[in-house]
Write a protein that holds these residues in place. Structure first.
Motif, mmCIF file in Angstrom:
data_model
loop_
_atom_site.group_PDB
_atom_site.id
_atom_site.type_symbol
_atom_site.label_atom_id
_atom_site.label_comp_id
_atom_site.label_asym_id
_atom_site.label_seq_id
_atom_site.Cartn_x
_atom_site.Cartn_y
_atom_site.Cartn_z
ATOM 1 N N LYS A 264 -1.475 15.989 -22.191
ATOM 2 C CA LYS A 264 -0.677 14.961 -22.847
ATOM 3 C C LYS A 264 -1.035 13.592 -22.288
ATOM 4 C CE LYS A 264 3.285 16.252 -19.951
ATOM 5 N NZ LYS A 264 4.663 16.743 -19.987
ATOM 6 N N PRO A 265 -0.642 12.521 -22.986
ATOM 7 C CA PRO A 265 -0.861 11.182 -22.434
ATOM 8 C C PRO A 265 -0.104 11.020 -21.126
ATOM 9 C CG PRO A 265 -0.291 11.066 -24.765
ATOM 10 C CD PRO A 265 -0.034 12.485 -24.322
ATOM 11 N N VAL A 266 -0.644 10.206 -20.260
ATOM 12 C CA VAL A 266 -0.026 9.941 -18.961
ATOM 13 C C VAL A 266 0.438 8.498 -18.924
ATOM 14 C CG1 VAL A 266 -0.477 9.759 -16.476
ATOM 15 C CG2 VAL A 266 -1.350 11.716 -17.780
ATOM 16 N N ILE A 267 1.653 8.287 -18.417
ATOM 17 C CA ILE A 267 2.223 6.945 -18.313
ATOM 18 C C ILE A 267 2.450 6.629 -16.843
ATOM 19 C CG2 ILE A 267 4.181 5.457 -18.896
ATOM 20 C CD1 ILE A 267 4.518 7.254 -21.410
ATOM 21 N N VAL A 268 1.934 5.492 -16.418
ATOM 22 C CA VAL A 268 2.114 5.048 -15.041
ATOM 23 C C VAL A 268 2.486 3.571 -15.026
ATOM 24 C CG1 VAL A 268 0.557 6.759 -14.015
ATOM 25 C CG2 VAL A 268 -0.360 4.545 -14.752
ATOM 26 N N ALA A 269 3.180 3.166 -13.971
ATOM 27 C CA ALA A 269 3.437 1.745 -13.724
ATOM 28 C C ALA A 269 2.243 1.215 -12.940
ATOM 29 C CB ALA A 269 4.719 1.561 -12.934
ATOM 30 N N CYS A 270 1.723 0.069 -13.348
ATOM 31 C CA CYS A 270 0.522 -0.502 -12.736
ATOM 32 C C CYS A 270 0.855 -1.818 -12.041
ATOM 33 C CB CYS A 270 -0.543 -0.765 -13.800
ATOM 34 S SG CYS A 270 -1.088 0.726 -14.665
ATOM 35 N N ASN B 275 0.809 -1.213 0.000
ATOM 36 C CA ASN B 275 0.000 0.000 0.000
ATOM 37 C C ASN B 275 0.840 1.259 0.000
ATOM 38 O OD1 ASN B 275 -2.509 -1.225 -0.132
ATOM 39 N ND2 ASN B 275 -2.619 -1.488 2.082
ATOM 40 N N ASN B 276 2.064 1.182 0.544
ATOM 41 C CA ASN B 276 2.917 2.363 0.580
ATOM 42 C C ASN B 276 3.239 2.870 -0.819
ATOM 43 O OD1 ASN B 276 2.946 2.266 3.347
ATOM 44 N ND2 ASN B 276 4.927 1.249 3.478
ATOM 45 N N ASN B 277 3.429 1.966 -1.788
ATOM 46 C CA ASN B 277 3.763 2.391 -3.149
ATOM 47 C C ASN B 277 2.625 3.197 -3.771
ATOM 48 O OD1 ASN B 277 6.148 1.034 -2.843
ATOM 49 N ND2 ASN B 277 5.595 -0.677 -4.130
ATOM 50 N N ALA B 278 1.406 2.722 -3.626
ATOM 51 C CA ALA B 278 0.259 3.439 -4.179
ATOM 52 C C ALA B 278 0.039 4.746 -3.428
ATOM 53 C CB ALA B 278 -0.991 2.570 -4.125
ATOM 54 N N GLY B 279 0.176 4.728 -2.128
ATOM 55 C CA GLY B 279 0.013 5.936 -1.332
ATOM 56 C C GLY B 279 1.070 6.977 -1.654
ATOM 57 N N ARG B 280 2.294 6.519 -1.844
ATOM 58 C CA ARG B 280 3.388 7.420 -2.204
ATOM 59 C C ARG B 280 3.140 8.035 -3.578
ATOM 60 N NH1 ARG B 280 8.187 4.151 -2.367
ATOM 61 N NH2 ARG B 280 7.258 3.408 -0.452
ATOM 62 N N PHE B 281 2.618 7.235 -4.514
ATOM 63 C CA PHE B 281 2.282 7.762 -5.840
ATOM 64 C C PHE B 281 1.263 8.890 -5.714
ATOM 65 C CE2 PHE B 281 -0.616 7.991 -9.403
ATOM 66 C CZ PHE B 281 0.249 8.188 -10.461
ATOM 67 N N PRO C 291 -1.901 2.627 -9.917
ATOM 68 C CA PRO C 291 -0.630 3.237 -10.314
ATOM 69 C C PRO C 291 0.314 3.337 -9.121
ATOM 70 C CG PRO C 291 -2.419 4.860 -10.386
ATOM 71 C CD PRO C 291 -3.019 3.559 -9.985
ATOM 72 N N VAL C 292 1.576 3.004 -9.360
ATOM 73 C CA VAL C 292 2.582 3.053 -8.297
ATOM 74 C C VAL C 292 3.798 3.897 -8.680
ATOM 75 C CG1 VAL C 292 1.880 0.858 -7.253
ATOM 76 C CG2 VAL C 292 3.623 0.872 -9.051
ATOM 77 N N HIS C 293 3.839 4.355 -9.935
ATOM 78 C CA HIS C 293 4.984 5.141 -10.402
ATOM 79 C C HIS C 293 4.539 5.971 -11.596
ATOM 80 C CE1 HIS C 293 9.045 6.155 -11.738
ATOM 81 N NE2 HIS C 293 8.719 5.695 -12.922
ATOM 82 N N PHE C 294 5.016 7.209 -11.664
ATOM 83 C CA PHE C 294 4.764 8.088 -12.804
ATOM 84 C C PHE C 294 5.979 8.064 -13.711
ATOM 85 C CE2 PHE C 294 5.139 12.119 -15.007
ATOM 86 C CZ PHE C 294 3.864 12.299 -15.517
ATOM 87 N N GLU C 295 5.748 7.964 -14.997
ATOM 88 C CA GLU C 295 6.828 7.965 -15.991
ATOM 89 C C GLU C 295 6.581 9.134 -16.938
ATOM 90 O OE1 GLU C 295 10.287 6.373 -17.722
ATOM 91 O OE2 GLU C 295 9.278 5.680 -15.931
#
Length: 156
Positions: free
Chosen positions: A121-127, A28-34, A136-140
């Motif tokens: 613009k398009p948004v890229i995230v790590a899922c 949960n920390n990864n999603a919360g941090r995102f 999502p857990v990371h923004f690219e």
């Protein structure tokens, strides 16, 4: 020879899906941090450097020199749940089906905003799977990446 073949097949099967969207697990920390780092939930003047500085200080996100922000958490989460597509065969990155408002800030060592740009613009995230949902857990950053041709949507 049979043992080597069996080991190879086993590792190949274990690797399937490991780096695909919505296949790896995160805590949960990864999603919360995102959310803390990239989703703006407060109303303020998005063109004001002073307002952005207050926001990033209040949320303790001064450590990164380039920071990107999005406004609609539900819409961003949908990228991982049917409204996005994979952008590579070896990763969990998904690109949104539509453009979204993205605010990019340049922040100096003193937590001062030196530049604000915003664009649709398009948004890229790590899922990854968090709890029982793909989130999502990371923004690219977007640099003209494209979805994999004929790939299905990102979803669990």
């Amino acid at each position: 020879m049979k043992i080597v073949l069996l080991i190879t097949i086993t590792f190949t099967l274990l690797d399937l899906g490991e780096n695909q969207p919505c296949q790896s697990y995160s805590n949960n920390n990864n999603a919360g941090r995102f959310v803390q780092r990239h989703i703006v939930k407060k109303t303020f003047d998005r063109t004001s450097k002073t307002e952005w500085e207050r926001y990033i200080r209040a949320n303790q996100i001064c450590a990164t020199t380039t920071q990107s922000f999005l406004e609609n958490q539900r819409r961003v989460e949908k990228i991982c749940n049917g409204k996005g597509h994979p952008i590579s065969n070896n990763g969990n990155l998904c690109i949104s089906d539509s453009r979204m408002q993205v605010y990019d800030l340049i922040i100096n060592n003193n937590c001062k905003v030196t530049s604000i740009s915003d664009a649709m613009k398009p948004v890229i995230v790590a899922c990854n799977i968090v709890g029982n949902r793909c989130r999502p857990v990371h923004f690219e950053g977007y640099i003209n990446q494209r979805p994999i041709p004929n790939a299905g949507p990102c979803q669990p």
